[in-house]
Design an enzyme around this catalytic site. Sequence first.
Site, PDB file in Angstrom:
ATOM      1  N   HIS A   1      -0.358   6.990  -3.987  1.00 11.32           N
ATOM      2  CA  HIS A   1       0.008   5.593  -3.724  1.00 11.32           C
ATOM      3  C   HIS A   1       1.382   5.521  -3.040  1.00 11.32           C
ATOM      4  O   HIS A   1       1.522   4.935  -1.960  1.00 11.32           O
ATOM      5  CB  HIS A   1       0.022   4.809  -5.043  1.00 11.32           C
ATOM      6  CG  HIS A   1       0.375   3.364  -4.882  1.00 11.32           C
ATOM      7  ND1 HIS A   1      -0.567   2.367  -4.821  1.00 11.32           N
ATOM      8  CD2 HIS A   1       1.571   2.750  -4.744  1.00 11.32           C
ATOM      9  CE1 HIS A   1       0.044   1.196  -4.654  1.00 11.32           C
ATOM     10  NE2 HIS A   1       1.354   1.405  -4.612  1.00 11.32           N
ATOM     11  N   GLU A   2       2.364   6.136  -3.658  1.00 12.99           N
ATOM     12  CA  GLU A   2       3.721   6.066  -3.104  1.00 12.99           C
ATOM     13  C   GLU A   2       3.793   6.780  -1.751  1.00 12.99           C
ATOM     14  O   GLU A   2       4.532   6.367  -0.870  1.00 12.99           O
ATOM     15  CB  GLU A   2       4.746   6.643  -4.082  1.00 12.99           C
ATOM     16  CG  GLU A   2       4.809   5.930  -5.448  1.00 12.99           C
ATOM     17  CD  GLU A   2       4.925   4.408  -5.377  1.00 12.99           C
ATOM     18  OE1 GLU A   2       5.471   3.895  -4.388  1.00 12.99           O
ATOM     19  OE2 GLU A   2       4.441   3.728  -6.302  1.00 12.99           O
TER      20      GLU A   2
ATOM     21  N   HIS B   1       2.915   4.427   1.004  1.00 10.91           N
ATOM     22  CA  HIS B   1       4.101   3.642   1.386  1.00 10.91           C
ATOM     23  C   HIS B   1       5.030   4.515   2.234  1.00 10.91           C
ATOM     24  O   HIS B   1       5.591   4.065   3.234  1.00 10.91           O
ATOM     25  CB  HIS B   1       4.872   3.199   0.136  1.00 10.91           C
ATOM     26  CG  HIS B   1       4.228   2.079  -0.647  1.00 10.91           C
ATOM     27  ND1 HIS B   1       3.922   0.869  -0.080  1.00 10.91           N
ATOM     28  CD2 HIS B   1       3.866   1.988  -1.959  1.00 10.91           C
ATOM     29  CE1 HIS B   1       3.387   0.071  -1.013  1.00 10.91           C
ATOM     30  NE2 HIS B   1       3.335   0.732  -2.159  1.00 10.91           N
TER      31      HIS B   1
ATOM     32  N   GLU C   1       1.399  -2.584   1.065  1.00 10.89           N
ATOM     33  CA  GLU C   1       0.489  -2.220  -0.021  1.00 10.89           C
ATOM     34  C   GLU C   1      -0.860  -1.741   0.531  1.00 10.89           C
ATOM     35  O   GLU C   1      -1.532  -0.919  -0.084  1.00 10.89           O
ATOM     36  CB  GLU C   1       0.321  -3.420  -0.962  1.00 10.89           C
ATOM     37  CG  GLU C   1      -0.240  -3.089  -2.331  1.00 10.89           C
ATOM     38  CD  GLU C   1       0.667  -2.232  -3.222  1.00 10.89           C
ATOM     39  OE1 GLU C   1       1.820  -1.942  -2.828  1.00 10.89           O
ATOM     40  OE2 GLU C   1       0.194  -1.842  -4.297  1.00 10.89           O
TER      41      GLU C   1
HETATM   42 ZN    ZN Z   1       2.672  -0.137  -4.003  1.00 12.84          ZN
END
Ligand code: ZN
Length: 511
Positions: free
Chosen positions: A267-268, A271, A305
Amino acid sequence: MPTAYAELCSLLKHAALLDSLAQLASWDQETYMPEKGAAARAESVALLATLIHERRTSPRVGELLAACEGDAGLTAAETPTGANLREIRRDYDKHTKVPAELVAEIAKVGSQAQEVWKKAREGSDFAMFRPWLERMIGLQRRKAECLGHAPGGEAYDALLDLYEPGATAAGLEAVFTPLRARLTDLLGRVRGSKAKVRTRCLEVKIDPAAQHAFGLAVIEAMGFDLTAGRVDTTTHPFCSGFAPGDTRLTTRYREAHFTDALYSTLHEMGHGLYEQGLPKMGKDGGPSDLYGTPLADSISLGIHESQSRMWENFVGRSKAFWKWALPKSKKQFGKALSKFDAKEYFAAVNTAAPSLIRVEADETTYNLHVMIRFEIERALLRGDLAVKDLPGAWNGKYKEYLGVKVPDDRRGCLQDVHWSFGLFGYFPTYTLGNLYAAQFWEKINQDIPDLNKQIAKGRFDALKKWLNTKIHAHGRRYTAGDLCTRVTGAPLSSEPLLRHLSAKAEQVYGV
Ligand code: ZN
């Protein structure tokens, strides 16, 4: 380049350079700072924030901006410079419309309310938090009034616009309402299924150091540049892309559940790839001429996101990913995983079930948690819902949308930190991220028809290049909605996400 524009960009670059130090200080606070450093660090960060704000709102920035806007050669709407000026104006107005006193009061009340919230949550004591929330909502209404909104809109729009420029409450409602009905229907079918999904493969003890090494190997294969970033450990994972060539990710390791850290790292990293893909770095490796201006900045929280959810859910929870990652993890972790196969992992990481806690929710139910918060915060700001009635409204919606009974406020309306420090209008961006991710994903699979085969072989270069060129490279040149239409050929819709979730339910539960 005209001198006014060059000087304007250079002033914004200076503000960004200061901001990168503020972010470095915050990152350090979350990772390595000793406990007793907290009080002085808070003062340093507050002082830096003031200096940065002064630079961004200085009269000189206003003068230069006005001079550029008067130059027809610069402002043509379709050009990068025109777009940059449009967005610089937007930022300047936002930063100057809210009086410094109000900004300071929100920050002060927010930090006090956050401390009260922590205790209130621990003791499940809503009455303790109530007066602080009432005060914060009053402050947010004042802020919304300063910012203003389009005719026919509402106060909520002004706050939402800070995180998702151009989005409105009415626009979200139009997308969310049909999505909610179809998600509850899908969830009902999943709950009625007789399929038993085995999740034993997730409960394998793996040493955190081995998990860390595995995480690094995976994100490096995906294209995250570890010579321009690093991964550390924190209680709440985050990504900070604070300077050209320096993007920091954090994750957390649970020994008995190695996939937790894997998914938070993915997830990170999503980003992080966005941050690394923005045009912040010049040819010499230092900051580019655009660094600090909107053209080197991310579009919105929803688009940010979408990048993290794509790598976490669309790539990381696919069969193809496990075909590649399982043999790789078996090599890294030794015998621990030898009993399990890729199919088992695919099913186990895609289970769907209603629950009480948003941050632990699966891909299908997550959006229902978000919609509940959106409806409630909108009603609170409008005054349609009184703060004293919040727990009742919360519990009622959890029963209605998710079919669960909330046993106490700790696991109910006190679970999230956001409202305590004034983040109203923030929650919807999580679901917007899922929606954008799904729509981009369908287009990516049309453009790269053998993407699944590539992923199963651990090849991510075509996917990363697609994201770099279609999304990251533009910075804020296009608004989120415009970018979506430009890239996918259609405005944002909930259909791609519903197709994605339905397909998974069919594969995992046979419904
Ligand atoms: Zn996030």
